[in-house]
Design a protein around this motif. Structure first.
Motif, PDB file in Angstrom:
ATOM      1  N   PRO A   1       0.841  -1.197   0.000  1.00  0.00           N
ATOM      2  CA  PRO A   1       0.000   0.000   0.000  1.00  0.00           C
ATOM      3  C   PRO A   1       0.882   1.254   0.000  1.00  0.00           C
ATOM      4  CG  PRO A   1      -0.497  -1.457   1.884  1.00  0.00           C
ATOM      5  CD  PRO A   1       0.653  -2.067   1.159  1.00  0.00           C
ATOM      6  N   GLY A   2       0.649   2.138  -0.920  1.00  0.00           N
ATOM      7  CA  GLY A   2       1.447   3.377  -0.997  1.00  0.00           C
ATOM      8  C   GLY A   2       2.694   3.218  -1.840  1.00  0.00           C
ATOM      9  N   GLY A   3       2.978   1.999  -2.283  1.00  0.00           N
ATOM     10  CA  GLY A   3       4.209   1.742  -3.036  1.00  0.00           C
ATOM     11  C   GLY A   3       4.283   2.507  -4.350  1.00  0.00           C
ATOM     12  N   THR A   4       3.159   2.659  -5.014  1.00  0.00           N
ATOM     13  CA  THR A   4       3.198   3.310  -6.331  1.00  0.00           C
ATOM     14  C   THR A   4       3.540   4.803  -6.221  1.00  0.00           C
ATOM     15  OG1 THR A   4       0.818   3.422  -6.157  1.00  0.00           O
ATOM     16  CG2 THR A   4       1.694   1.750  -7.648  1.00  0.00           C
TER      17      THR A   4
ATOM     18  N   ASN B   1      21.582  -2.436 -18.848  1.00  0.00           N
ATOM     19  CA  ASN B   1      22.054  -1.838 -17.606  1.00  0.00           C
ATOM     20  C   ASN B   1      21.072  -0.782 -17.088  1.00  0.00           C
ATOM     21  OD1 ASN B   1      24.264  -1.107 -15.603  1.00  0.00           O
ATOM     22  ND2 ASN B   1      23.953   0.841 -16.632  1.00  0.00           N
ATOM     23  N   CYS B   2      20.683   0.123 -17.966  1.00  0.00           N
ATOM     24  CA  CYS B   2      19.818   1.206 -17.484  1.00  0.00           C
ATOM     25  C   CYS B   2      18.411   0.701 -17.201  1.00  0.00           C
ATOM     26  CB  CYS B   2      19.840   2.380 -18.451  1.00  0.00           C
ATOM     27  SG  CYS B   2      21.478   3.118 -18.452  1.00  0.00           S
ATOM     28  N   GLY B   3      17.985  -0.338 -17.931  1.00  0.00           N
ATOM     29  CA  GLY B   3      16.688  -0.950 -17.637  1.00  0.00           C
ATOM     30  C   GLY B   3      16.700  -1.522 -16.229  1.00  0.00           C
ATOM     31  N   PHE B   4      17.798  -2.198 -15.902  1.00  0.00           N
ATOM     32  CA  PHE B   4      17.908  -2.785 -14.567  1.00  0.00           C
ATOM     33  C   PHE B   4      17.915  -1.686 -13.507  1.00  0.00           C
ATOM     34  CE2 PHE B   4      19.797  -4.777 -10.914  1.00  0.00           C
ATOM     35  CZ  PHE B   4      19.374  -6.086 -10.983  1.00  0.00           C
ATOM     36  N   GLU B   5      18.607  -0.611 -13.832  1.00  0.00           N
ATOM     37  CA  GLU B   5      18.714   0.500 -12.898  1.00  0.00           C
ATOM     38  C   GLU B   5      17.337   1.097 -12.598  1.00  0.00           C
ATOM     39  OE1 GLU B   5      21.693   3.109 -14.474  1.00  0.00           O
ATOM     40  OE2 GLU B   5      22.725   2.666 -12.605  1.00  0.00           O
ATOM     41  N   TYR B   6      16.553   1.262 -13.652  1.00  0.00           N
ATOM     42  CA  TYR B   6      15.230   1.848 -13.427  1.00  0.00           C
ATOM     43  C   TYR B   6      14.337   0.906 -12.644  1.00  0.00           C
ATOM     44  CZ  TYR B   6      16.156   6.066 -16.041  1.00  0.00           C
ATOM     45  OH  TYR B   6      16.662   7.273 -16.425  1.00  0.00           O
ATOM     46  N   ILE B   7      14.405  -0.385 -12.937  1.00  0.00           N
ATOM     47  CA  ILE B   7      13.524  -1.258 -12.162  1.00  0.00           C
ATOM     48  C   ILE B   7      14.013  -1.396 -10.721  1.00  0.00           C
ATOM     49  CG2 ILE B   7      12.528  -2.489 -14.176  1.00  0.00           C
ATOM     50  CD1 ILE B   7      14.050  -4.935 -13.200  1.00  0.00           C
ATOM     51  N   ALA B   8      15.333  -1.325 -10.540  1.00  0.00           N
ATOM     52  CA  ALA B   8      15.833  -1.319  -9.154  1.00  0.00           C
ATOM     53  C   ALA B   8      15.315  -0.069  -8.449  1.00  0.00           C
ATOM     54  CB  ALA B   8      17.356  -1.336  -9.136  1.00  0.00           C
ATOM     55  N   GLY B   9      15.318   1.044  -9.174  1.00  0.00           N
ATOM     56  CA  GLY B   9      14.799   2.303  -8.615  1.00  0.00           C
ATOM     57  C   GLY B   9      13.339   2.157  -8.220  1.00  0.00           C
ATOM     58  N   ILE B  10      12.572   1.507  -9.077  1.00  0.00           N
ATOM     59  CA  ILE B  10      11.139   1.334  -8.773  1.00  0.00           C
ATOM     60  C   ILE B  10      10.981   0.496  -7.500  1.00  0.00           C
ATOM     61  CG2 ILE B  10       8.966   0.310  -9.578  1.00  0.00           C
ATOM     62  CD1 ILE B  10       9.836   0.975 -12.426  1.00  0.00           C
ATOM     63  N   ALA B  11      11.726  -0.614  -7.431  1.00  0.00           N
ATOM     64  CA  ALA B  11      11.614  -1.482  -6.253  1.00  0.00           C
ATOM     65  C   ALA B  11      11.972  -0.703  -4.987  1.00  0.00           C
ATOM     66  CB  ALA B  11      12.516  -2.705  -6.414  1.00  0.00           C
ATOM     67  N   ILE B  12      13.081   0.037  -5.047  1.00  0.00           N
ATOM     68  CA  ILE B  12      13.565   0.732  -3.849  1.00  0.00           C
ATOM     69  C   ILE B  12      12.641   1.886  -3.454  1.00  0.00           C
ATOM     70  CG2 ILE B  12      15.462   2.195  -3.026  1.00  0.00           C
ATOM     71  CD1 ILE B  12      17.368   0.227  -4.331  1.00  0.00           C
ATOM     72  N   PHE B  13      12.265   2.677  -4.439  1.00  0.00           N
ATOM     73  CA  PHE B  13      11.420   3.833  -4.113  1.00  0.00           C
ATOM     74  C   PHE B  13      10.026   3.412  -3.656  1.00  0.00           C
ATOM     75  CE2 PHE B  13      13.576   7.850  -4.836  1.00  0.00           C
ATOM     76  CZ  PHE B  13      14.788   7.382  -5.317  1.00  0.00           C
ATOM     77  N   SER B  14       9.520   2.315  -4.206  1.00  0.00           N
ATOM     78  CA  SER B  14       8.195   1.884  -3.743  1.00  0.00           C
ATOM     79  C   SER B  14       8.258   1.488  -2.271  1.00  0.00           C
ATOM     80  CB  SER B  14       7.642   0.760  -4.618  1.00  0.00           C
ATOM     81  OG  SER B  14       8.544  -0.302  -4.630  1.00  0.00           O
ATOM     82  N   MET B  15       9.369   0.829  -1.867  1.00  0.00           N
ATOM     83  CA  MET B  15       9.484   0.460  -0.449  1.00  0.00           C
ATOM     84  C   MET B  15       9.670   1.690   0.433  1.00  0.00           C
ATOM     85  SD  MET B  15      11.787  -2.922  -0.304  1.00  0.00           S
ATOM     86  CE  MET B  15      12.139  -3.687  -1.849  1.00  0.00           C
ATOM     87  N   LEU B  16      10.490   2.632  -0.053  1.00  0.00           N
ATOM     88  CA  LEU B  16      10.713   3.847   0.738  1.00  0.00           C
ATOM     89  C   LEU B  16       9.399   4.562   1.005  1.00  0.00           C
ATOM     90  CD1 LEU B  16      13.791   5.721  -0.782  1.00  0.00           C
ATOM     91  CD2 LEU B  16      13.642   4.442   1.333  1.00  0.00           C
ATOM     92  N   PHE B  17       8.595   4.653  -0.042  1.00  0.00           N
ATOM     93  CA  PHE B  17       7.354   5.412   0.111  1.00  0.00           C
ATOM     94  C   PHE B  17       6.309   4.623   0.889  1.00  0.00           C
ATOM     95  CE2 PHE B  17       7.348   9.511  -2.150  1.00  0.00           C
ATOM     96  CZ  PHE B  17       8.703   9.526  -2.457  1.00  0.00           C
TER      97      PHE B  17
END
Ligand code: PFF
Length: 528
Positions: A213-216, A278-294
């Motif tokens: 919840p709130g991850g997006t 590489n950059c695709g992986f970076e963006y999806i890593a960003g999505i995973a991390i930022f969704s958890m942060l939020f």
């Protein structure tokens, strides 16, 4: 201009070749995808504001990243040699010197890169034991009392100030060397398992992150352009430096890997593929991390490491189920991603020693591993210099932080700059482009010459001079403001050690007689 005859070929027999294009793409993307994509990208994106960072980063990919990767790959296939010897072959001894200088920096970077992996390894094991449970302590003022709930920060500093990372560092060096024992053959075997696993684990984490919840909201934060942020010059500087590191440029690795390819490989295609993976992986890593942060309203204050090492495990500890498993998966991912990068760093150096001195692989690996392991151990030293944690806590982390500031902040970009000048002006951008276009489906236009000769050097020079001005006009040297106790000489001695060490090494190795260049062997071709 030194002659690079079109009939020169890689020594397919002795140096090794990739068994397939897939093997090469997995190895090169395994090199690119590493700590940079997970730990550093997320922390840069957080520091600059997600939506402000990814636009400059995307532009950096096309203006800087892909063209320099095409250059480094082509240098490898054109000459069939690793970085210093490849540069020597196209522009002479000055090129070789630059090549060795960059590998000297690569050695320093590998030392602490492996230490960070050692810490991640300890956290990975810790996830199965105390990391996700309450009661963590560390011998630092804020964490002397056992925490009531899981406290990843206390746990991390507890590890940092123990001797466990020494064992982890030895284990990571061991894994790296095992993967390099038989060159391309063992590298390929390793990346065929590790790289797909990395993607799989990342996809599992991303699904978990965005379904919280709130991850997006975190995803929105990462991808909503922030025009005010983009206008800040600092963001651009951060994006350009991060791009170089993330794509493993400027440290000789990509040229070494490409030197094991057949000469007629399509390097435009390879560069696009590896950079986009590489950059695709970076963006999806960003999505995973930022969704958890939020999702957990976490605020990672402090150092670059804090986001991945404290904030994310803290978030994972609050998952409704599978806490230990997800905690383990997150650090396993970092370790896998990092080891495949460390492999390429060490291979860049070892292959150069093999090419130059004509020594066997085991000896070359030993020549890299002995100083490398000692350096990793020094950056893992657990002595506490800063109990208040106002700075970096231990001797090892302070050493690492200062070394990273100089070696990472200057060497990659400086090598990139000199490399573009040497290839763009001395060898000739037109010559390089003619070579690339001989084998590529997508032909490079004259714009490539303009990028290589003018635009990229101008950008890199601006960033380097800017960094220098900040460093040299500040009141204190980098790191001197931290309470360092008995190691208060670190901020002065480490940059001197790095610059004098790398330049002397480069001078010494350039002067050594070179083993014969076996260029007459047949062109390596892939199996059908
Ligand atoms: N690209 C790697 C990362 O993003 O973590 C780090 C790296 C590996 C940099 C190899 C340079 C290199 F030659």
């Amino acid at each position: 201009m030194p002659d690079v005859s079109p009939n020169d070929t890689a020594d397919a027999v002795d140096r090794g070749v990739w068994s397939s294009k897939l093997g090469f793409v997995l190895a090169a993307s395994g090199s690119a995808i590493g700590l940079g994509n997970i730990v550093f990208f997320a922390s840069n994106a957080y520091q600059f504001g997600g939506g402000a960072f990814y636009v400059p980063y995307f532009i950096a990919l096309f203006v800087l990243g892909i063209p320099v990767m095409i250059t480094e790959f082509s240098l490898g296939t054109m000459t069939g040699r690793s970085f210093p010897m490849a540069l020597s072959k196209v522009v002479g001894a000055k090129g070789e010197f630059v090549g060795w200088w960059s590998l000297g920096s690569a050695l320093f970077i590998t030392m602490y890169y492996i230490t960070i992996l050692g810490w991640a390894f300890c956290m990975m094991v810790g996830a199965l034991f105390g990391l996700m449970e309450g009661g963590a302590t560390a011998p630092f003022a804020p964490f002397l009392e056992p925490s009531t709930g899981p406290n990843a920060t206390a746990y991390f500093f507890g590890i940092l100030s123990s001797w466990w990372p020494m064992i982890a560092v030895i284990a990571i060096w061991g894994m790296t060397l095992m993967a390099l024992l038989k060159g391309t053959e063992t590298i390929e075997k390793t990346v065929r398992v590790a790289v797909p696993l990395m993607w799989l684990f990342m996809i599992v984490l991303i699904i978990r992150g965005v379904t919280l919840p709130g991850g997006t909201d975190g995803v929105m934060y990462l991808f909503t352009p922030d025009l005010a942020g983009i206008a800040q010059p600092d963001v651009w500087k951060g994006a350009f430096s991060q791009m170089f590191f993330s794509l493993s440029l400027g440290l000789g690795t990509m040229t070494a890997y490409a030197s094991y390819l057949p000469k007629d490989s399509d390097q435009v295609n390879n560069s696009f593929m590896v950079s986009l993976l590489n950059c695709g992986f970076e963006y999806i890593a960003g999505i995973a991390i930022f969704s958890m942060l939020f999702a957990f309203a976490l605020n990672p204050a402090g150092s670059t490491l804090s986001l991945s090492f404290f904030a994310i495990p803290q978030g994972i500890a609050a998952f409704p189920f599978g806490v230990k498993l997800f905690g383990f998966a997150f650090f396993f991912l970092i370790v896998m991603a990092g080891v495949t990068s460390a492999i390429s760093l060490v291979e860049g150096m070892a292959s150069a020693l093999i090419d130059k001195l004509g020594i066997d692989r085991k000896k070359a690996l030993l020549m890299v591993a002995v100083p490398g392991l000692i350096g990793s151990m020094i950056t893992a030293l657990p002595f506490i210099v800063d109990p208040g944690l106002a700075g970096n806590g231990t001797v090892g982390l302070n050493f690492l932080d200062i070394l990273d500031h100089w070696a990472f902040g200057y060497s990659l970009l400086t090598v990139g700059l000199i490399e573009c000048v040497l290839l763009g002006w001395v060898f000739g951008a037109g010559n390089l482009r003619a070579f690339v276009n001989q084998h590529s489906k997508l032909k490079l236009g004259a714009w490539f010459d303009v990028l290589l000769r003018f635009i990229i050097p101008a950008i890199l020079l601006t960033v380097i001079v800017w960094n220098l001005v900040i460093d040299l006009t500040g009141e204190q040297l980098y790191g001197a403001a931290n309470p360092l106790g008995f190691v208060d000489w670190f901020p002065v001695v480490i940059p001197i050690l790095w610059i004098v060490g790398t330049l002397s090494l480069a001078t010494y190795l350039t002067r050594q007689p070179s083993a014969p260049d076996p260029t007459e062997s047949p062109i390596a071709t892939f199996e059908a």
